[in-house]
Design a protein around this motif. Structure first.
Motif, PDB file in Angstrom:
ATOM      1  N   ALA A  44       9.616  44.800  49.475  1.00 52.80           N
ATOM      2  CA  ALA A  44       8.675  44.656  48.160  1.00 52.80           C
ATOM      3  C   ALA A  44       7.541  44.013  48.201  1.00 52.80           C
ATOM      4  O   ALA A  44       6.692  44.696  47.978  1.00 52.80           O
ATOM      5  N   ALA A  45       7.305  42.632  48.865  1.00 55.68           N
ATOM      6  CA  ALA A  45       6.742  42.611  48.489  1.00 55.68           C
ATOM      7  C   ALA A  45       5.457  42.198  49.595  1.00 55.68           C
ATOM      8  O   ALA A  45       4.440  42.913  49.167  1.00 55.68           O
ATOM      9  N   LEU A  46       6.167  43.154  50.709  1.00 56.64           N
ATOM     10  CA  LEU A  46       4.944  43.791  51.826  1.00 56.64           C
ATOM     11  C   LEU A  46       4.270  45.254  51.036  1.00 56.64           C
ATOM     12  O   LEU A  46       2.931  44.581  51.017  1.00 56.64           O
ATOM     13  N   THR A  47       5.544  45.897  50.318  1.00 57.24           N
ATOM     14  CA  THR A  47       4.570  46.545  49.989  1.00 57.24           C
ATOM     15  C   THR A  47       3.672  46.560  48.981  1.00 57.24           C
ATOM     16  O   THR A  47       1.582  46.970  49.044  1.00 57.24           O
ATOM     17  N   VAL A  48       4.044  45.831  47.580  1.00 54.26           N
ATOM     18  CA  VAL A  48       2.939  45.777  47.065  1.00 54.26           C
ATOM     19  C   VAL A  48       1.623  44.618  46.973  1.00 54.26           C
ATOM     20  O   VAL A  48       0.088  44.917  46.862  1.00 54.26           O
ATOM     21  N   GLY A  49       1.429  43.736  47.964  1.00 54.74           N
ATOM     22  CA  GLY A  49       0.747  42.784  48.363  1.00 54.74           C
ATOM     23  C   GLY A  49      -0.339  43.900  49.431  1.00 54.74           C
ATOM     24  O   GLY A  49      -1.626  43.953  49.396  1.00 54.74           O
ATOM     25  N   MET A  50       0.311  44.976  50.553  1.00 56.83           N
ATOM     26  CA  MET A  50      -0.708  45.990  50.940  1.00 56.83           C
ATOM     27  C   MET A  50      -1.171  47.037  50.066  1.00 56.83           C
ATOM     28  O   MET A  50      -1.788  47.225  50.577  1.00 56.83           O
ATOM     29  N   VAL A  51      -0.473  47.496  48.836  1.00 59.35           N
ATOM     30  CA  VAL A  51      -1.217  48.711  48.226  1.00 59.35           C
ATOM     31  C   VAL A  51      -2.340  48.065  47.476  1.00 59.35           C
ATOM     32  O   VAL A  51      -3.212  48.041  47.246  1.00 59.35           O
ATOM     33  N   GLY A  52      -2.088  46.352  47.491  1.00 60.29           N
ATOM     34  CA  GLY A  52      -3.397  45.423  46.567  1.00 60.29           C
ATOM     35  C   GLY A  52      -4.472  45.684  47.900  1.00 60.29           C
ATOM     36  O   GLY A  52      -6.250  45.177  46.737  1.00 60.29           O
ATOM     37  N   TYR A  53      -4.414  44.686  48.638  1.00 55.06           N
ATOM     38  CA  TYR A  53      -5.520  44.886  49.345  1.00 55.06           C
ATOM     39  C   TYR A  53      -5.883  45.564  50.025  1.00 55.06           C
ATOM     40  O   TYR A  53      -7.062  45.766  50.259  1.00 55.06           O
ATOM     41  N   GLY A  54      -5.440  47.299  50.536  1.00 55.36           N
ATOM     42  CA  GLY A  54      -5.940  48.580  50.693  1.00 55.36           C
ATOM     43  C   GLY A  54      -7.022  48.386  49.305  1.00 55.36           C
ATOM     44  O   GLY A  54      -8.216  49.060  49.537  1.00 55.36           O
ATOM     45  N   GLY A  55      -6.873  48.395  47.989  1.00 52.53           N
ATOM     46  CA  GLY A  55      -7.098  49.536  47.156  1.00 52.53           C
ATOM     47  C   GLY A  55      -8.459  47.624  47.270  1.00 52.53           C
ATOM     48  O   GLY A  55      -9.829  48.482  46.644  1.00 52.53           O
ATOM     49  N   PHE A  56      -8.131  46.598  47.105  1.00 51.68           N
ATOM     50  CA  PHE A  56      -9.315  45.446  47.550  1.00 51.68           C
ATOM     51  C   PHE A  56     -10.305  46.027  48.014  1.00 51.68           C
ATOM     52  O   PHE A  56     -11.732  45.642  47.152  1.00 51.68           O
ATOM     53  N   PHE A  62      -6.599  44.907  37.471  1.00 50.47           N
ATOM     54  CA  PHE A  62      -4.848  45.920  37.966  1.00 50.47           C
ATOM     55  C   PHE A  62      -4.267  45.736  39.542  1.00 50.47           C
ATOM     56  O   PHE A  62      -3.278  45.297  39.123  1.00 50.47           O
ATOM     57  N   VAL A  63      -5.158  45.363  40.425  1.00 48.72           N
ATOM     58  CA  VAL A  63      -4.754  44.383  41.325  1.00 48.72           C
ATOM     59  C   VAL A  63      -3.402  42.880  41.508  1.00 48.72           C
ATOM     60  O   VAL A  63      -2.895  42.918  42.212  1.00 48.72           O
ATOM     61  N   ALA A  64      -4.108  42.949  40.422  1.00 50.32           N
ATOM     62  CA  ALA A  64      -3.866  41.176  39.891  1.00 50.32           C
ATOM     63  C   ALA A  64      -2.935  41.863  39.613  1.00 50.32           C
ATOM     64  O   ALA A  64      -1.614  40.952  39.373  1.00 50.32           O
ATOM     65  N   GLY A  65      -2.756  42.232  39.047  1.00 52.16           N
ATOM     66  CA  GLY A  65      -1.430  42.228  37.902  1.00 52.16           C
ATOM     67  C   GLY A  65      -0.358  43.357  38.819  1.00 52.16           C
ATOM     68  O   GLY A  65       0.980  42.529  38.886  1.00 52.16           O
ATOM     69  N   LEU A  66      -0.506  43.794  39.857  1.00 51.08           N
ATOM     70  CA  LEU A  66       0.237  44.438  41.042  1.00 51.08           C
ATOM     71  C   LEU A  66       0.917  43.282  41.587  1.00 51.08           C
ATOM     72  O   LEU A  66       1.925  42.821  42.124  1.00 51.08           O
ATOM     73  N   THR A  67      -0.239  42.579  42.201  1.00 48.51           N
ATOM     74  CA  THR A  67       0.278  41.200  42.973  1.00 48.51           C
ATOM     75  C   THR A  67       2.084  40.016  42.139  1.00 48.51           C
ATOM     76  O   THR A  67       2.564  39.765  43.081  1.00 48.51           O
ATOM     77  N   ALA A  68       1.076  39.900  41.362  1.00 52.55           N
ATOM     78  CA  ALA A  68       2.211  39.677  39.921  1.00 52.55           C
ATOM     79  C   ALA A  68       3.746  40.040  40.182  1.00 52.55           C
ATOM     80  O   ALA A  68       4.468  38.878  40.541  1.00 52.55           O
ATOM     81  N   PHE A  69       4.052  41.344  40.373  1.00 50.05           N
ATOM     82  CA  PHE A  69       5.106  41.938  40.908  1.00 50.05           C
ATOM     83  C   PHE A  69       5.604  41.011  42.692  1.00 50.05           C
ATOM     84  O   PHE A  69       6.899  40.951  42.733  1.00 50.05           O
ATOM     85  N   GLY A  70       4.136  40.910  43.402  1.00 44.65           N
ATOM     86  CA  GLY A  70       4.804  40.893  44.327  1.00 44.65           C
ATOM     87  C   GLY A  70       5.257  39.170  44.327  1.00 44.65           C
ATOM     88  O   GLY A  70       6.527  38.996  45.298  1.00 44.65           O
ATOM     89  N   VAL A  71       5.354  38.856  43.250  1.00 50.77           N
ATOM     90  CA  VAL A  71       5.352  36.978  43.646  1.00 50.77           C
ATOM     91  C   VAL A  71       7.698  37.232  43.295  1.00 50.77           C
ATOM     92  O   VAL A  71       7.820  36.546  44.013  1.00 50.77           O
TER      93      VAL A  71
END
Length: 202
Positions: free
Chosen positions: A8-20, A175-184
């Motif tokens: 879960a944490a990896l998915t959220v982080g990598m989705v945001g990273y790719g978009g970034f 929006f990427v920041a918001g998604l990353t917050a869920f990764g926490v």
């Protein structure tokens, strides 16, 4: 038991990273007029810090390892949000490199430890399968991030007004920041699993 939280944490982080990565490259080239080479070199602070942390995080005491993904995502969240605020003002300068470096530092603190800590309860005979699952998740999540956040960036940037690219980048990174917050949340759960495993073996 640590694998679901890690995924879960990896998915959220990598989705945001790719978009970034994708959105920043578009903004640097279309918005600021950088060449493809210069846009790529702009990412060096993030890449460099990411690589250094990935190489040396194990030198920290074992008692801190399970907290690194949590701290990393918090730093990345702050970096994304600060970058969004910076670009919303349509600025370009040395602070841009600093903020990109902050994002790279946060992701470096998170990704490599997640891949290691995810294996805490995985028996040796299924380790190859677990490793393949983690790798596939990383690659697929980046593709999803490029598709989702790339579409968001291009949709916002399509509105032809002054500073459209900077506004699109700022919106996307918020929006990427918001998604990353869920990764926490996933990182916290993984930290709990790892801590209990170490307490059980102590």
């Amino acid at each position: 038991r640590g694998m679901p939280a890690a995924l879960a944490a990896l998915t959220v982080g990598m989705v945001g990273y790719g978009g970034f990565l994708f959105s920043l490259a578009l903004h640097l080239q279309d918005g600021l007029g950088d060449s493809a080479l210069r846009a790529g070199l702009t990412l060096l602070p993030a890449v460099g810090v990411f690589g250094l942390i990935g190489m040396y995080w194990r030198r920290l005491s074992d008692r801190w390892h399970h907290l690194l993904p949590v701290a990393g995502y918090v730093v990345a969240f702050a970096g994304y949000l600060s970058l969004a605020d910076y670009l919303r003002a349509d600025q370009a300068g040395g602070q841009l490199y600093l903020l990109i470096g902050v994002v790279g530092a946060g992701l470096g603190m998170a990704f490599s430890p997640i891949l290691t800590l995810a294996m805490v309860h995985v028996p040796p005979q299924t380790a190859p399968d677990a490793s393949g699952l983690l790798t596939t998740t990383m690659q697929l999540s980046q593709v999803v991030g490029v598709a989702v956040f790339g579409s968001l960036f291009l949709s916002v940037a399509a509105h032809h007004h002054a500073h459209a690219s900077a506004h699109a980048a700022a919106t996307t990174f918020a929006f990427v920041a918001g998604l990353t917050a869920f990764g926490v949340a996933g990182a916290v759960q993984l930290a709990r699993v790892v801590r209990r495993a170490r307490q059980a073996t102590a």
